[in-house]
Design an enzyme around this catalytic site. Structure first.
Site, mmCIF file in Angstrom:
data_model
loop_
_atom_site.group_PDB
_atom_site.id
_atom_site.type_symbol
_atom_site.label_atom_id
_atom_site.label_comp_id
_atom_site.label_asym_id
_atom_site.label_seq_id
_atom_site.Cartn_x
_atom_site.Cartn_y
_atom_site.Cartn_z
ATOM 1 N N GLU A 46 -1.401 -10.599 -17.034
ATOM 2 C CA GLU A 46 -1.232 -10.140 -15.657
ATOM 3 C C GLU A 46 -0.262 -11.063 -14.909
ATOM 4 O O GLU A 46 0.625 -10.603 -14.183
ATOM 5 C CB GLU A 46 -2.575 -10.120 -14.945
ATOM 6 N N ASP A 50 3.350 -9.672 -13.600
ATOM 7 C CA ASP A 50 3.699 -9.707 -12.181
ATOM 8 C C ASP A 50 5.108 -10.258 -11.993
ATOM 9 O O ASP A 50 5.896 -9.735 -11.195
ATOM 10 C CB ASP A 50 2.675 -10.567 -11.431
ATOM 11 N N GLU A 122 -0.018 -4.489 -14.813
ATOM 12 C CA GLU A 122 0.895 -5.633 -14.952
ATOM 13 C C GLU A 122 0.785 -6.250 -16.337
ATOM 14 O O GLU A 122 1.784 -6.706 -16.904
ATOM 15 C CB GLU A 122 0.589 -6.665 -13.870
#
Length: 229
Positions: A46, A50, A122
């Site tokens: 994640e 991002d 993500e």
């Protein structure tokens, strides 16, 4: 176990390393129940996803809207990379069907939580990037950025970017966001974030995601500064 081949068909991408996809789909609740040594969860992915999404989206909107200034670009980009948008994108590929979750999280239907879906989306971006590089990650992401998304006025407001633009007008000011409290089980965390300018707390936000808490803290700081939102 999730049907990995079915998910690959849905996203039109075939992994060279299937373990990357498994990690991207694995929620922390499952990893905690089975032991982290046995199964990694998608939290690290994640973080990477991002950053990859940030690069791809910034490049796309910078190129698409050459007439826009920094503030306008930040606003339009934020409407596509906020929790509301990313969870919508995740639902459009039925990502919730393929998440690997612990029993407690399944019973409480955490797979439908916006923050869980945002993080998993993500993580999928990161898994594609790690498997094949930036070009394939971009191929996956761009169709979502090209959608005509009718963002809500609240989602469209990027309080963090607005706060940064204002505060950076004074080069002596240094700001940072810091998590000061985490409550609840891993699959349903509540985060409290303080926003500091130099050593002073100027805003505080609470949310089910770190990003949401940071946005809430920035909003509070702007309100205290008398900025019309």
């Amino acid at each position: 176990m999730a049907d990995l081949r079915e998910f690959e068909e849905k996203i039109k991408y075939t992994y060279n390393d299937k373990s990357l996809l498994v990690e991207a789909l694995t929620h922390s609740s499952y990893a905690n129940e089975t032991g982290r040594k046995k199964r990694a969860c998608n939290e690290r992915m994640e973080f990477l996803g991002d950053a990859v999404l940030s690069i791809i989206s910034a490049d796309y909107f910078y190129t698409k809207y050459p007439e826009m200034d920094e503030g306008e670009l930040s606003k339009i980009r934020s409407s596509y990379v906020c929790t509301e948008a990313l969870s919508e994108f995740a639902r459009s590929i039925e990502l919730d069907k393929y998440l690997i979750m612990g029993k407690g999280a399944l019973l409480s239907n955490e797979m439908h939580n916006d923050s869980v879906l945002e993080n998993a989306f993500e993580a999928v971006i990161a898994s594609i990037y790690l498997d094949s590089g930036m070009d394939e990650a971009k191929r996956f992401v761009l169709p979502f950025l090209k959608t005509d998304r009718k963002a809500s006025s609240e989602a469209f407001k990027d309080y963090k970017s607005l706060f940064q633009i204002i505060i950076q007008k004074n080069p002596d000011e240094v700001f940072q966001y810091k998590i000061v409290k985490e409550e609840g089980p891993d699959h349903a965390k509540i985060y409290t974030v303080n926003l500091y300018v130099n050593s002073n707390v100027v805003g505080q936000g609470v949310s089910t995601s770190k990003k949401g808490a940071e946005q809430a803290a920035a909003k509070q700081a702007l309100e205290l500064m008398g900025i019309e939102l």
